[in-house]
Design an enzyme around this catalytic site. Structure first.
Site, mmCIF file in Angstrom:
data_model
loop_
_atom_site.group_PDB
_atom_site.id
_atom_site.type_symbol
_atom_site.label_atom_id
_atom_site.label_comp_id
_atom_site.label_asym_id
_atom_site.label_seq_id
_atom_site.Cartn_x
_atom_site.Cartn_y
_atom_site.Cartn_z
ATOM 1 N N HIS A 33 43.483 35.052 38.583
ATOM 2 C CA HIS A 33 42.601 36.217 38.457
ATOM 3 C C HIS A 33 41.199 35.806 37.991
ATOM 4 O O HIS A 33 40.186 36.166 38.624
ATOM 5 C CB HIS A 33 43.235 37.188 37.452
ATOM 6 C CG HIS A 33 42.466 38.457 37.252
ATOM 7 N ND1 HIS A 33 42.818 39.648 37.850
ATOM 8 C CD2 HIS A 33 41.354 38.736 36.512
ATOM 9 C CE1 HIS A 33 41.972 40.599 37.490
ATOM 10 N NE2 HIS A 33 41.079 40.066 36.672
ATOM 11 N N GLU A 34 41.131 35.054 36.918
ATOM 12 C CA GLU A 34 39.829 34.683 36.355
ATOM 13 C C GLU A 34 39.091 33.676 37.230
ATOM 14 O O GLU A 34 37.871 33.752 37.385
ATOM 15 C CB GLU A 34 40.005 34.131 34.937
ATOM 16 C CG GLU A 34 40.524 35.144 33.940
ATOM 17 C CD GLU A 34 39.646 36.375 33.827
ATOM 18 O OE1 GLU A 34 38.401 36.241 33.969
ATOM 19 O OE2 GLU A 34 40.183 37.462 33.600
ATOM 20 N N HIS A 37 37.382 35.504 40.017
ATOM 21 C CA HIS A 37 36.131 36.138 39.565
ATOM 22 C C HIS A 37 34.989 35.132 39.651
ATOM 23 O O HIS A 37 33.911 35.432 40.183
ATOM 24 C CB HIS A 37 36.261 36.593 38.102
ATOM 25 C CG HIS A 37 36.946 37.906 37.916
ATOM 26 N ND1 HIS A 37 36.709 38.999 38.717
ATOM 27 C CD2 HIS A 37 37.846 38.314 36.973
ATOM 28 C CE1 HIS A 37 37.442 40.020 38.291
ATOM 29 N NE2 HIS A 37 38.139 39.626 37.241
#
Length: 219
Positions: A33-34, A37
């Site tokens: 997820h990170e 980003h």
């Protein structure tokens, strides 16, 4: 020796294995997820995440230990926010929205990939294969949960960045200024259990739909 033997026999290895499985799955979900980003921001022209070594699949670069503990114990959590400087984007609001959206989308993609891998080993037998199969299913479920949770349009979750992109610039800047207080409101809502049933139902339905799609014809 008798005491050590009793202690050994009292250990619940099934629970320990389940906890290990969940920990691995959480690390994977939060890291993907990170990282996504950061990759999205970098693709849109912002080198901040790259400069801060956040374009990495090393979970230690992303994990917030309090957020990790909350996800393991409470079912929701967070990682260290990826630093983003929207001044690098040609269209700042839209760039911020796309960067935010990359996180949840990556979780849905990860869930599908995990289920596809689980399908490939569905007919394998043995303790190791069972562990891997259960790990893949756990990863898929938690990844769906993380993706949907982050789409909630409450600051500082990713969904708020997408929603804010449709606001006038003056309102956008004001809301971004007060974003840090959104986490307090979010924690209060979670503590009160507001929306728990809706979110749980949504997670189950999306996960079930993915299972039916991926395992169609073999289960």
């Amino acid at each position: 020796m008798g005491t050590l033997s009793d202690l050994w026999n009292s250990l619940d290895f099934s629970a320990m294995l389940s906890a290990l499985m969940r920990l691995i799955a959480v690390f994977l979900c939060l890291t993907v997820h990170e990282t996504c980003h950061g990759l999205a921001a970098y693709a849109l022209g912002d080198p901040t995440a790259k400069r801060e070594h956040r374009l990495s699949l090393n979970p230690l670069h992303h994990i917030d230990w309090v957020g990790l503990a909350c996800m393991l114990m409470l079912g929701f959590g967070w990682a260290k926010p990826v630093p983003v400087d929207m001044r690098y984007f040609k269209k700042p609001k839209q760039g911020m929205a796309l960067t935010a959206l990359a996180g949840p989308v990556s979780n849905f993609v990860l869930a599908l990939l995990a289920l596809l891998c689980a399908r490939l080993i569905y007919h394998q037998y043995g303790a190791l294969w069972d562990f891997i199969f259960d790990l893949l299913l756990t990863t898929a479920y938690l990844s769906v949960g993380l993706g949907l949770f982050n789409l909630i349009p409450i600051s500082p979750l990713d969904g708020s960045k997408v929603l804010f992109a449709f606001l006038p610039d003056s309102a956008y800047e004001k809301l971004m200024h007060y974003e840090k207080y959104g986490m307090i409101a979010l924690l209060i809502l979670v503590w009160l259990g507001v929306g728990d049933n809706v979110l749980s139902t949504a997670i189950y339905n999306v996960y079930a739909a993915m299972i039916n799609f991926v395992f169609r014809g073999i289960v």
